[in-house]
Design a protein around this motif. Structure first.
Motif, PDB file in Angstrom:
ATOM      1  N   ILE A 269       0.835  -1.203   0.000  1.00  0.00           N
ATOM      2  CA  ILE A 269       0.000   0.000   0.000  1.00  0.00           C
ATOM      3  C   ILE A 269       0.867   1.249   0.000  1.00  0.00           C
ATOM      4  N   PHE A 270       1.893   1.235   0.833  1.00  0.00           N
ATOM      5  CA  PHE A 270       2.753   2.404   0.924  1.00  0.00           C
ATOM      6  C   PHE A 270       3.362   2.748  -0.431  1.00  0.00           C
ATOM      7  N   TRP A 271       3.896   1.758  -1.101  1.00  0.00           N
ATOM      8  CA  TRP A 271       4.563   2.058  -2.367  1.00  0.00           C
ATOM      9  C   TRP A 271       3.580   2.449  -3.464  1.00  0.00           C
ATOM     10  N   ALA A 272       2.411   1.838  -3.410  1.00  0.00           N
ATOM     11  CA  ALA A 272       1.378   2.278  -4.356  1.00  0.00           C
ATOM     12  C   ALA A 272       1.031   3.739  -4.093  1.00  0.00           C
ATOM     13  N   SER A 273       0.955   4.082  -2.808  1.00  0.00           N
ATOM     14  CA  SER A 273       0.629   5.459  -2.439  1.00  0.00           C
ATOM     15  C   SER A 273       1.727   6.413  -2.883  1.00  0.00           C
ATOM     16  N   VAL A 274       2.953   6.047  -2.574  1.00  0.00           N
ATOM     17  CA  VAL A 274       4.075   6.937  -2.896  1.00  0.00           C
ATOM     18  C   VAL A 274       4.063   7.275  -4.374  1.00  0.00           C
ATOM     19  N   LYS A 275       3.809   6.278  -5.173  1.00  0.00           N
ATOM     20  CA  LYS A 275       3.760   6.527  -6.609  1.00  0.00           C
ATOM     21  C   LYS A 275       2.769   7.653  -6.913  1.00  0.00           C
ATOM     22  N   LEU A 276       1.611   7.569  -6.290  1.00  0.00           N
ATOM     23  CA  LEU A 276       0.590   8.598  -6.521  1.00  0.00           C
ATOM     24  C   LEU A 276       0.982   9.942  -5.899  1.00  0.00           C
ATOM     25  N   PHE A 277       1.535   9.856  -4.699  1.00  0.00           N
ATOM     26  CA  PHE A 277       1.940  11.093  -4.022  1.00  0.00           C
ATOM     27  C   PHE A 277       2.928  11.860  -4.892  1.00  0.00           C
ATOM     28  N   LEU A 278       3.857  11.138  -5.480  1.00  0.00           N
ATOM     29  CA  LEU A 278       4.863  11.802  -6.296  1.00  0.00           C
ATOM     30  C   LEU A 278       4.225  12.430  -7.526  1.00  0.00           C
ATOM     31  N   LYS A 279       3.248  11.757  -8.072  1.00  0.00           N
ATOM     32  CA  LYS A 279       2.622  12.290  -9.272  1.00  0.00           C
ATOM     33  C   LYS A 279       1.768  13.514  -8.963  1.00  0.00           C
ATOM     34  N   SER A 280       0.993  13.410  -7.911  1.00  0.00           N
ATOM     35  CA  SER A 280       0.028  14.497  -7.701  1.00  0.00           C
ATOM     36  C   SER A 280       0.063  15.142  -6.322  1.00  0.00           C
ATOM     37  N   GLY A 281       0.919  14.659  -5.454  1.00  0.00           N
ATOM     38  CA  GLY A 281       0.953  15.239  -4.117  1.00  0.00           C
ATOM     39  C   GLY A 281       0.094  14.467  -3.130  1.00  0.00           C
ATOM     40  N   PHE A 282       0.428  14.597  -1.889  1.00  0.00           N
ATOM     41  CA  PHE A 282      -0.239  13.844  -0.831  1.00  0.00           C
ATOM     42  C   PHE A 282      -1.703  14.258  -0.690  1.00  0.00           C
ATOM     43  N   GLN A 283      -1.883  15.520  -0.456  1.00  0.00           N
ATOM     44  CA  GLN A 283      -3.227  16.050  -0.244  1.00  0.00           C
ATOM     45  C   GLN A 283      -4.121  15.810  -1.457  1.00  0.00           C
ATOM     46  N   GLU A 284      -3.515  15.876  -2.622  1.00  0.00           N
ATOM     47  CA  GLU A 284      -4.274  15.762  -3.860  1.00  0.00           C
ATOM     48  C   GLU A 284      -4.624  14.310  -4.211  1.00  0.00           C
ATOM     49  N   THR A 285      -4.030  13.368  -3.515  1.00  0.00           N
ATOM     50  CA  THR A 285      -4.332  11.963  -3.778  1.00  0.00           C
ATOM     51  C   THR A 285      -5.425  11.497  -2.827  1.00  0.00           C
ATOM     52  N   SER A 286      -6.485  10.952  -3.372  1.00  0.00           N
ATOM     53  CA  SER A 286      -7.596  10.533  -2.508  1.00  0.00           C
ATOM     54  C   SER A 286      -7.458   9.070  -2.107  1.00  0.00           C
ATOM     55  N   MET A 287      -8.080   8.741  -1.020  1.00  0.00           N
ATOM     56  CA  MET A 287      -8.044   7.366  -0.543  1.00  0.00           C
ATOM     57  C   MET A 287      -8.630   6.434  -1.605  1.00  0.00           C
ATOM     58  N   ARG A 288      -9.591   6.927  -2.326  1.00  0.00           N
ATOM     59  CA  ARG A 288     -10.166   6.120  -3.385  1.00  0.00           C
ATOM     60  C   ARG A 288      -9.092   5.743  -4.415  1.00  0.00           C
ATOM     61  N   GLU A 289      -8.296   6.732  -4.775  1.00  0.00           N
ATOM     62  CA  GLU A 289      -7.228   6.464  -5.742  1.00  0.00           C
ATOM     63  C   GLU A 289      -6.210   5.474  -5.190  1.00  0.00           C
ATOM     64  N   ILE A 290      -5.850   5.676  -3.935  1.00  0.00           N
ATOM     65  CA  ILE A 290      -4.880   4.770  -3.326  1.00  0.00           C
ATOM     66  C   ILE A 290      -5.428   3.351  -3.318  1.00  0.00           C
ATOM     67  N   ALA A 291      -6.666   3.223  -2.870  1.00  0.00           N
ATOM     68  CA  ALA A 291      -7.277   1.899  -2.804  1.00  0.00           C
ATOM     69  C   ALA A 291      -7.241   1.251  -4.184  1.00  0.00           C
ATOM     70  N   HIS A 292      -7.609   2.035  -5.160  1.00  0.00           N
ATOM     71  CA  HIS A 292      -7.638   1.514  -6.524  1.00  0.00           C
ATOM     72  C   HIS A 292      -6.241   1.060  -6.947  1.00  0.00           C
ATOM     73  N   ALA A 293      -5.265   1.898  -6.683  1.00  0.00           N
ATOM     74  CA  ALA A 293      -3.889   1.581  -7.076  1.00  0.00           C
ATOM     75  C   ALA A 293      -3.374   0.352  -6.339  1.00  0.00           C
ATOM     76  N   ALA A 294      -3.813   0.188  -5.109  1.00  0.00           N
ATOM     77  CA  ALA A 294      -3.343  -0.942  -4.310  1.00  0.00           C
ATOM     78  C   ALA A 294      -4.219  -2.166  -4.538  1.00  0.00           C
ATOM     79  N   ASN A 295      -5.212  -1.973  -5.381  1.00  0.00           N
ATOM     80  CA  ASN A 295      -6.095  -3.083  -5.739  1.00  0.00           C
ATOM     81  C   ASN A 295      -6.864  -3.670  -4.567  1.00  0.00           C
ATOM     82  N   ILE A 296      -7.289  -2.811  -3.687  1.00  0.00           N
ATOM     83  CA  ILE A 296      -8.116  -3.255  -2.573  1.00  0.00           C
ATOM     84  C   ILE A 296      -9.277  -2.293  -2.402  1.00  0.00           C
TER      85      ILE A 296
END
Lengths: 180, 180, 180, 180
Positions: free
Chosen positions: A19-46
């Motif tokens: 989950i962390f690494w999936a998140s980091v990928k998104l954080f780097l692309k769009s920033g922490f605040q700008e990344t939603s939990m929905r996106e993280i969940a989707h990226a982490a496939n859960i």
DNA sequence: AATGAATGAGTCTTCATTCAT
DNA sequence: GATGAATGAAGACTCATTCAT
């Protein structure tokens, strides 16, 4: 994806990494605040709410990951500190590890540092504590070096801090070489 | 707050600056995303919706301000380019101006750069265009310098880009001195 | 529904009442916790987020309304207290007003009291403060009555509290008549 | 926690009681809606999903428990009804049992009644049916009493209902004594 | 020209419930 | 028979933006 069997600690942590690494990928692309939990969940496939079985809150994802990275560095540094080598030699080794870490992260490290500044103060403090633990190892080495006579007498805290910061331009500017 | 009196263009732009700088102050403190339009309006001492008379959207505030800064640099550079001096001399002058700009901004520049990365791609492209215009001036100078024979033959685009980037560590690391 | 004109305080409060009573209707039907802000907004015929222009949070709707009701009672009681009548007469009048209020509310009062118990402690305290202010008026009357010699010497606080509570069964059980 | 041994019906029901009473404790403290299945499971010392082996849904816990209590009352009343005593005597006995039940529950009964009002209509209807069964017993007694001539001719349904409700203040107001 | 009231889309988070083991 | 991991639906709340005045 087993259902009713309690996760082993190891499994728990493995998933956290995922989950962390999936998140980091998104954080780097769009920033922490700008990344939603929905996106993280989707990226982490859960599922969205499954995230909360692994991290109590969004902030926690970032904090845990960063803490973990610093702790990794600390563990490696600790191993080196315990070697029976002259302090200066061990310090050199530790700094080399640190440098390699920075070199491997580079942009990631810089960006994540920025994101961390947006976390609430408590989270930042938690990270700072880890950072201090690491710093203290360096400091200890410097103190030993001074005792051994291989270093001039110095304010070890200050030097430790400088050492960690001063090394950065080396990494971010150009071809990394390594010398304390 | 006067009502009914049409703003001159100049007045319009002056207000835009006011809003921009009020915003930047907040952006630096808490980040772009984390700063609300209400906060900006309050800081700029105007009504929330009046903001929209000066900027079509929140993003626009940041984009406009950054574009404007680059355009300022470009105008000054253009003036230098038009002087009748050897290319190398003019290049030196341009770089000095650039450096002074960076030195004056420093942290601000770095942080704002990060914020810009959060904007949607279209906005980022608009900024990039401005940056390219500036870069092209440098490039033009290099080409002229090559023609004059004072420079080796080089890929002027690459060199221009390098020149702009390479100078940064100079500013961010330590006491700014100036030499291309 | 005017848009850019600041609401007068009076208008603000009128709208708050509208929202409050729309909410109460729903609270009685399904309970506080079970009523969603979406439902309230719908019932009050406004947008979900407009609610937050009138109440800072869901709890606030209930707290404000209840506080307001008690304050109304208090104001009326205060007026009676200031009349130049024997204490016993004034006390009788106050209790009559209280009784009428209870009789008019009845089920509503009982149910809302239950809902209040679910609010966070801070909110409950705020309500309690208002209740105490009211109670103090009664208490003051009793004290005066004792001075006048029309009452036995009593613990006025205790009696005031008893008076307010003891009267309830009268209302909730059957045909309301009125005598302290 | 034994696995694989089929539960006897009795055991099943015993566990249901355990869960119900653990739940009630929580419901009273924080309310039905505010109590989560996780909390109930924890309080009942079983796994979250095991709850669903005993109750099909959260509502079911409350409904079953309340139904069960009323059925207990009904069974006891039924026994009394079947005694060969004058109707008036039997009615007196039934009411005494009812009163004792109320006295024993008191606050619990009142609070739970409120929680029940939050259930969906279907659940409420189910409870009402049980209540009616109980009421019908009372009614039957009244009718018999009328026939025996010991009661005036009355609308037995109405009287039965009144009897059940009228008795409450007796319990909730003060020292319980008992007389219809 | 200037404003603040109004709003819907979207945010993080919780929770009853299902299901594979 | 027992479990906890997984999840979608829903909840309170925020915010950029619009619009009537």
């Amino acid at each position: 994806m087993p259902k009713g069997i309690p996760l082993t600690d190891e499994e728990q942590i493995r998933r956290r990494y995922e989950i962390f690494w999936a998140s980091v990928k998104l954080f780097l692309k769009s920033g922490f605040q700008e990344t939603s939990m929905r996106e993280i969940a989707h990226a982490a496939n859960i599922g969205k709410s499954t995230l909360y079985d692994y991290f109590q809150a969004k902030d926690e994802i970032l904090v845990w990951g960063v803490e973990d990275e610093i702790m990794d560095l600390t563990v490696e540094a600790q191993k080196i500190v315990e070697l029976s080598l002259p302090a200066i030699e061990r310090l050199r080794k530790v700094m080399k590890t640190y440098l390699e870490f920075l070199a491997a992260s580079k942009e990631l490290y810089l960006k994540i540092s920025f994101e961390v500044q947006r976390l609430d103060l408590e989270s930042q403090k938690r990270i700072q504590v880890r950072r201090h633990t690491y710093q203290d190892l360096i400091r200890q080495l410097i103190d030993e070096g001074v005792k051994e006579g291989s270093f001039r007498k110095v304010d070890s805290l200050l030097v430790a801090r400088l050492l960690l910061i001063a090394i950065m331009p080396t990494v971010f500017t150009s071809r990394p070489t390594g010398a304390p």
